[in-house]
Design an enzyme around this catalytic site. Structure first.
Site, PDB file in Angstrom:
ATOM      1  CB  VAL A   1      -8.649 -65.091 -12.246  1.00 23.96           C
ATOM      2  CG1 VAL A   1      -9.094 -63.908 -13.098  1.00 23.96           C
ATOM      3  CG2 VAL A   1      -9.800 -66.073 -12.069  1.00 23.96           C
ATOM      4  CB  CYS A   2      -3.565 -63.482 -10.993  1.00 26.72           C
ATOM      5  SG  CYS A   2      -4.534 -63.072  -9.530  1.00 26.72           S
ATOM      6  N   PRO A   3      -2.988 -64.925 -13.784  1.00 25.47           N
ATOM      7  CG  PRO A   3      -2.521 -67.214 -14.033  1.00 25.47           C
ATOM      8  CD  PRO A   3      -3.083 -66.210 -13.066  1.00 25.47           C
TER       9      PRO A   3
ATOM     10  CD  GLU B   1      -7.446 -59.978 -13.720  1.00 21.99           C
ATOM     11  OE1 GLU B   1      -8.505 -59.347 -13.729  1.00 21.99           O
ATOM     12  OE2 GLU B   1      -6.685 -60.031 -12.728  1.00 21.99           O
ATOM     13  CG  LEU B   2      -0.226 -60.034 -14.540  1.00 21.56           C
ATOM     14  CD1 LEU B   2      -1.454 -60.009 -13.667  1.00 21.56           C
ATOM     15  CD2 LEU B   2       0.979 -60.507 -13.761  1.00 21.56           C
TER      16      LEU B   2
END
Length: 187
Positions: free
Chosen positions: A46-48, A50-51
């Site tokens: 999920v992090c990439p 969001e970034l």
């Protein structure tokens, strides 16, 4: 959890930005609006997204005078490797803060001690280092940069217009409210 209207604690961290390793401290936050977006970890799922979403809105934040920071407990070396290997994270032009000691993450009370990773925590900080918006939620729920942008605009608006507040679903240019005795019970 840092409270709304509390001041951020002093800090100094290694970071990665635009092909360079840099040092960032609380002094870099002075005099302008800042957003710190904590995420669990580099090379995750999920992090990439969001970034990348934040990167896609980078210019809009810059136009508002807002400096963006992502932060995790990974090292600045890991940030560079992730930036170089991921097409999504490769779009990031803002500063990626590294907190392998967990001190910064603990100061914002978003560290999950059992895993050594951060929760998804977002903090909007005014030019005086005062926290104006706090959002923290579970790892499985990704954030929306457009909604964050709306919240920043609302925080900037009420900072510039004492005595006014932004109602639910307020967008820039929309009607605000001036809380007064006469308004009680009329909404």
């Amino acid at each position: 959890m840092p409270q709304i209207s509390s001041t951020i604690a002093p800090f100094e961290l290694n970071a990665y930005r635009n092909g360079e390793f840099i040092r960032v401290s609380d002094h870099d936050f002075a005099g302008r609006w800042n957003v710190v977006m904590f995420y669990p970890g580099d090379f995750t799922f999920v992090c990439p997204t969001e970034l990348e979403d934040l990167a896609n809105h980078h210019d809009e934040f810059e136009q508002l005078g807002v400096r963006l920071y992502s932060a995790s407990t990974d090292s600045h070396f890991a940030h560079k490797a992730w930036h170089d290997s991921s097409s999504a994270v490769g779009k990031v032009q803002y500063t990626m803060l590294a907190d392998p000691t967990h001190e910064f993450t603990r100061a914002f009370d978003v560290l999950v001690e059992q895993t050594g990773q951060a929760l998804r925590g977002t903090f909007v900080i005014d030019p005086n280092g005062v926290i104006r918006v706090v959002e923290v939620h579970d790892d499985g729920v990704g954030r929306n940069a457009a909604e964050l942008l709306r919240k920043v605009k609302a925080a900037q608006y009420i900072a510039a217009h004492p005595g006014e507040v932004c109602p639910a679903n307020w967008d820039e240019g929309g009607e605000t409210l001036a809380p007064t005795f006469d308004l009680v019970g009329k909404i």
